[in-house]
Design an enzyme around this catalytic site. Structure first.
Site, PDB file in Angstrom:
ATOM      1  N   ASP A  66     -17.593   3.023   2.255  1.00  0.00           N
ATOM      2  CA  ASP A  66     -16.526   2.535   2.290  1.00  0.00           C
ATOM      3  C   ASP A  66     -15.285   2.875   1.570  1.00  0.00           C
ATOM      4  O   ASP A  66     -13.980   2.818   1.911  1.00  0.00           O
ATOM      5  CB  ASP A  66     -16.760   0.774   2.126  1.00  0.00           C
ATOM      6  CG  ASP A  66     -18.079   0.275   3.115  1.00  0.00           C
ATOM      7  OD1 ASP A  66     -17.851   0.899   4.091  1.00  0.00           O
ATOM      8  OD2 ASP A  66     -18.651  -0.486   2.672  1.00  0.00           O
ATOM      9  N   ARG A 110     -13.805   5.792   3.134  1.00  0.00           N
ATOM     10  CA  ARG A 110     -12.981   5.473   3.978  1.00  0.00           C
ATOM     11  C   ARG A 110     -11.626   5.003   3.545  1.00  0.00           C
ATOM     12  O   ARG A 110     -10.562   5.134   4.152  1.00  0.00           O
ATOM     13  CB  ARG A 110     -13.712   4.385   5.178  1.00  0.00           C
ATOM     14  CG  ARG A 110     -14.606   5.108   5.799  1.00  0.00           C
ATOM     15  CD  ARG A 110     -15.388   4.057   6.789  1.00  0.00           C
ATOM     16  NE  ARG A 110     -16.373   4.618   7.700  1.00  0.00           N
ATOM     17  CZ  ARG A 110     -17.316   3.944   8.184  1.00  0.00           C
ATOM     18  NH1 ARG A 110     -17.608   2.762   8.038  1.00  0.00           N
ATOM     19  NH2 ARG A 110     -18.267   4.437   8.925  1.00  0.00           N
ATOM     20  N   HIS A 166     -20.844  -5.135   2.768  1.00  0.00           N
ATOM     21  CA  HIS A 166     -20.585  -4.148   3.839  1.00  0.00           C
ATOM     22  C   HIS A 166     -20.501  -4.831   4.988  1.00  0.00           C
ATOM     23  O   HIS A 166     -21.445  -4.837   5.806  1.00  0.00           O
ATOM     24  CB  HIS A 166     -21.796  -3.029   3.486  1.00  0.00           C
ATOM     25  CG  HIS A 166     -21.608  -1.961   4.666  1.00  0.00           C
ATOM     26  ND1 HIS A 166     -20.483  -1.099   4.346  1.00  0.00           N
ATOM     27  CD2 HIS A 166     -22.385  -1.578   5.601  1.00  0.00           C
ATOM     28  CE1 HIS A 166     -20.670  -0.252   5.619  1.00  0.00           C
ATOM     29  NE2 HIS A 166     -21.858  -0.489   6.307  1.00  0.00           N
TER      30      HIS A 166
HETATM   31  N1  LIG Z   1     -25.064   1.084   5.613  1.00  0.00           N
HETATM   32  C1  LIG Z   1     -24.205   1.847   6.109  1.00  0.00           C
HETATM   33  O1  LIG Z   1     -23.204   2.100   5.563  1.00  0.00           O
HETATM   34  C2  LIG Z   1     -24.525   2.292   7.387  1.00  0.00           C
HETATM   35  C3  LIG Z   1     -23.941   3.325   8.091  1.00  0.00           C
HETATM   36  C4  LIG Z   1     -24.279   3.925   9.396  1.00  0.00           C
HETATM   37  C5  LIG Z   1     -25.232   3.274  10.068  1.00  0.00           C
HETATM   38  N2  LIG Z   1     -25.763   1.946   9.312  1.00  0.00           N
HETATM   39  C6  LIG Z   1     -27.147   1.508  10.073  1.00  0.00           C
HETATM   40  O2  LIG Z   1     -28.239   2.381  10.141  1.00  0.00           O
HETATM   41  C7  LIG Z   1     -29.012   2.028  11.294  1.00  0.00           C
HETATM   42  C8  LIG Z   1     -29.458   3.405  11.876  1.00  0.00           C
HETATM   43  O3  LIG Z   1     -28.177   3.728  12.563  1.00  0.00           O
HETATM   44  P1  LIG Z   1     -28.237   5.146  13.463  1.00  0.00           P
HETATM   45  O4  LIG Z   1     -26.957   5.474  14.154  1.00  0.00           O
HETATM   46  O5  LIG Z   1     -28.684   6.299  13.022  1.00  0.00           O
HETATM   47  O6  LIG Z   1     -29.120   4.712  14.791  1.00  0.00           O
HETATM   48  P2  LIG Z   1     -29.947   5.463  15.533  1.00  0.00           P
HETATM   49  O7  LIG Z   1     -30.354   4.572  16.858  1.00  0.00           O
HETATM   50  O8  LIG Z   1     -29.439   6.767  16.133  1.00  0.00           O
HETATM   51  O9  LIG Z   1     -31.651   5.924  14.843  1.00  0.00           O
HETATM   52  C9  LIG Z   1     -32.450   4.857  14.460  1.00  0.00           C
HETATM   53  C10 LIG Z   1     -33.760   5.285  14.529  1.00  0.00           C
HETATM   54  O10 LIG Z   1     -34.606   4.691  14.099  1.00  0.00           O
HETATM   55  C11 LIG Z   1     -35.937   4.765  14.716  1.00  0.00           C
HETATM   56  N3  LIG Z   1     -36.807   3.541  14.592  1.00  0.00           N
HETATM   57  C12 LIG Z   1     -36.581   2.387  14.740  1.00  0.00           C
HETATM   58  N4  LIG Z   1     -37.819   1.834  14.573  1.00  0.00           N
HETATM   59  C13 LIG Z   1     -38.238   2.300  13.820  1.00  0.00           C
HETATM   60  C14 LIG Z   1     -39.500   2.066  13.055  1.00  0.00           C
HETATM   61  N5  LIG Z   1     -40.178   1.115  12.844  1.00  0.00           N
HETATM   62  N6  LIG Z   1     -39.936   3.304  11.979  1.00  0.00           N
HETATM   63  C15 LIG Z   1     -39.429   4.355  12.120  1.00  0.00           C
HETATM   64  N7  LIG Z   1     -38.189   4.766  13.010  1.00  0.00           N
HETATM   65  C16 LIG Z   1     -37.859   3.695  13.533  1.00  0.00           C
HETATM   66  C17 LIG Z   1     -35.368   4.819  16.111  1.00  0.00           C
HETATM   67  O11 LIG Z   1     -36.382   5.316  16.991  1.00  0.00           O
HETATM   68  C18 LIG Z   1     -34.247   5.734  16.135  1.00  0.00           C
HETATM   69  O12 LIG Z   1     -34.636   7.149  16.048  1.00  0.00           O
HETATM   70  C19 LIG Z   1     -28.449   1.169  11.971  1.00  0.00           C
HETATM   71  O13 LIG Z   1     -29.249  -0.208  11.687  1.00  0.00           O
HETATM   72  C20 LIG Z   1     -26.854   1.199  11.503  1.00  0.00           C
HETATM   73  O14 LIG Z   1     -26.325  -0.205  11.821  1.00  0.00           O
HETATM   74  C21 LIG Z   1     -25.504   1.573   8.439  1.00  0.00           C
HETATM   75  O1  LIG Z   2     -20.401   0.043  11.435  1.00  0.00           O
HETATM   76  C1  LIG Z   2     -21.366   0.222  11.449  1.00  0.00           C
HETATM   77  O2  LIG Z   2     -21.910  -0.790  12.321  1.00  0.00           O
HETATM   78  C2  LIG Z   2     -22.237   1.036  11.163  1.00  0.00           C
HETATM   79  C3  LIG Z   2     -22.142   1.355   9.430  1.00  0.00           C
HETATM   80  O3  LIG Z   2     -22.334   0.212   8.670  1.00  0.00           O
HETATM   81  C4  LIG Z   2     -20.655   1.812   9.201  1.00  0.00           C
HETATM   82  O4  LIG Z   2     -20.069   1.276   8.366  1.00  0.00           O
HETATM   83  O5  LIG Z   2     -20.188   2.856   9.781  1.00  0.00           O
END
Ligand SMILES: NC(=O)c1ccc[n+]([C@@H]2O[C@H](COP(=O)([O-])OP(=O)(O)OC[C@H]3O[C@@H](n4cnc5c(N)ncnc54)[C@H](O)[C@@H]3O)[C@@H](O)[C@H]2O)c1
Ligand SMILES: O=C(O)C[C@H](O)C(=O)O
Length: 308
Positions: free
Chosen positions: A148, A151, A175
């Site tokens: 954040d 950004r 967040h």
């Molecule tokens: N905190 C942050 O700033 C932030 C930023 C971006 C994304 N996120 C979060 O991160 C997470 C992942 O996002 P993404 O875009 O990579 O999603 P994505 O769908 O591309 O990848 C998630 C992966 O997790 C795997 N998965 C699901 N269950 C599982 C398990 N039990 N064990 C192992 N692997 C498992 C899936 O098969 C998939 O490949 C989401 O919840 C998203 O909201 C958080």
């Molecule tokens: O926005 C989302 O859901 C994913 C992540 O928390 C982000 O800020 O990019």
């Protein structure tokens, strides 16, 4: 250093790539539940090693946590991302079960691990890891503030018509689309408060665009972002691996700091080889204190939906 990244999806793979490109880790293990997926991502990334000039060994496994044994750091990115129009909080029903199960597996094979929590709703997932892992609180770090703040700096540079390297700033609190708190009062351009350059309208624009940064990208991409999230995690892993003692806003368990207890919320912290070395107490304005407390109330309500 050995680092495990659970979830070889968009964020997990991007994070593994940035870690490898910076060449400070000996080994990254990708874990996914989808058969062959982590192995495939690891092989593809390893085939960039000679092109990008790194020596980090990246391997993948479909759910075999014995391969993660002895990890010093683990990053949890497993779970579903939001779709346009959704909030992060709506992901709790599916992601809480995944994060709990993954945490148990990680700790079983790496009892000394430091966990970085990425899956959303992140502040609540970090709280869940505290309640279920048995790890000391300095070893659980939620990633949100690093992203954040990046950004925030992007939007500040845009409004100031300045290069990003000229600006500094930090985002704390939740967040979430409503609970983020960009600290405009502390943001600077080369040490000069940005409030001296930006009128009220531009200040409001920067704050609002920062808060909905994730939602804006989700609308454009059809799923949530991964490059900046992956880069933000790599900065945190490097701060631990290289004992940098960098000040990074992270979602941490609070015990009285910023007037809060028994909640994970974004606060500035010194990150080094032990994980959280200390929490930094920054003086907030009265308005910022109020917004921080409001964000805490909202996160507490979401935490109430957790079942341990
Ligand atoms: N905190 C942050 O700033 C932030 C930023 C971006 C994304 N996120 C979060 O991160 C997470 C992942 O996002 P993404 O875009 O990579 O999603 P994505 O769908 O591309 O990848 C998630 C992966 O997790 C795997 N998965 C699901 N269950 C599982 C398990 N039990 N064990 C192992 N692997 C498992 C899936 O098969 C998939 O490949 C989401 O919840 C998203 O909201 C958080
Ligand atoms: O926005 C989302 O859901 C994913 C992540 O928390 C982000 O800020 O990019």
């Amino acid at each position: 250093m050995k680092v495990t990244v659970v979830g070889a999806g968009a964020v997990g793979a991007s994070c593994a790539e940035y870690i490898a490109m910076k060449n400070f880790c000996s080994e990254v293990v990708l874990v996914d539940i989808k058969e062959g997926f982590a192995e495939g991502k690891a092989m593809d990334l390893m085939q960039t090693a000679s092109l990008n000039g790194f020596d980090t060994k990246i391997t993948g496994t479909t759910g075999d946590y014995s391969k993660t044994a002895g990890s010093q750091v683990a990053v949890i990115t497993s779970g579903i991302p939001r779709k346009p129009g959704m909030t992060r909080e709506e992901l709790i029903g599916i992601n809480a079960g995944i994060v709990k199960e993954v945490t148990e597996n990680l700790v079983k094979h790496s009892p000394e691990v430091i966990i970085i929590v990425v899956s959303n709703p992140m502040d609540t997932m970090a709280y869940l890891v505290h309640k279920t892992s048995g790890l000391p609180k300095h070893k659980i770090i939620g990633m949100g503030g690093a992203l954040d703040s990046a950004r925030f700096k992007y939007r500040l540079a845009e409004a100031l018509e300045a290069p990003i390297s000229d600006v500094d700033g930090m985002v704390i609190a939740a967040h979430s689309d409503t609970g983020m708190l960009p600290l405009l009062s502390k943001a600077t351009r080369n040490g000069v408060p940005v409030t001296e350059f930006l009128n009220d309208e531009k200040q409001k624009y920067v704050i609002e665009e920062t808060k909905v940064g994730g939602a804006t990208l989700t609308k454009l991409l059809g799923t949530s972002a991964w490059y900046a999230p992956g880069a933000a995690v790599s900065v945190m892993v490097q701060a631990i691996a290289c004992d940098q003692k960098k000040m990074i806003p992270c979602s941490l368990m609070l015990e009285g700091e910023y007037g809060q207890n028994d909640i994970c919320l974004g606060v500035p912290a010194i990150i080094g080889k032990n994980g959280v070395e200390s929490i930094v107490n920054v003086t907030l304005t009265a308005d910022e204190q109020l917004k921080f407390a409001e964000a805490a109330n909202a996160v507490r309500e979401v935490n109430g939906d957790l079942k341990f």
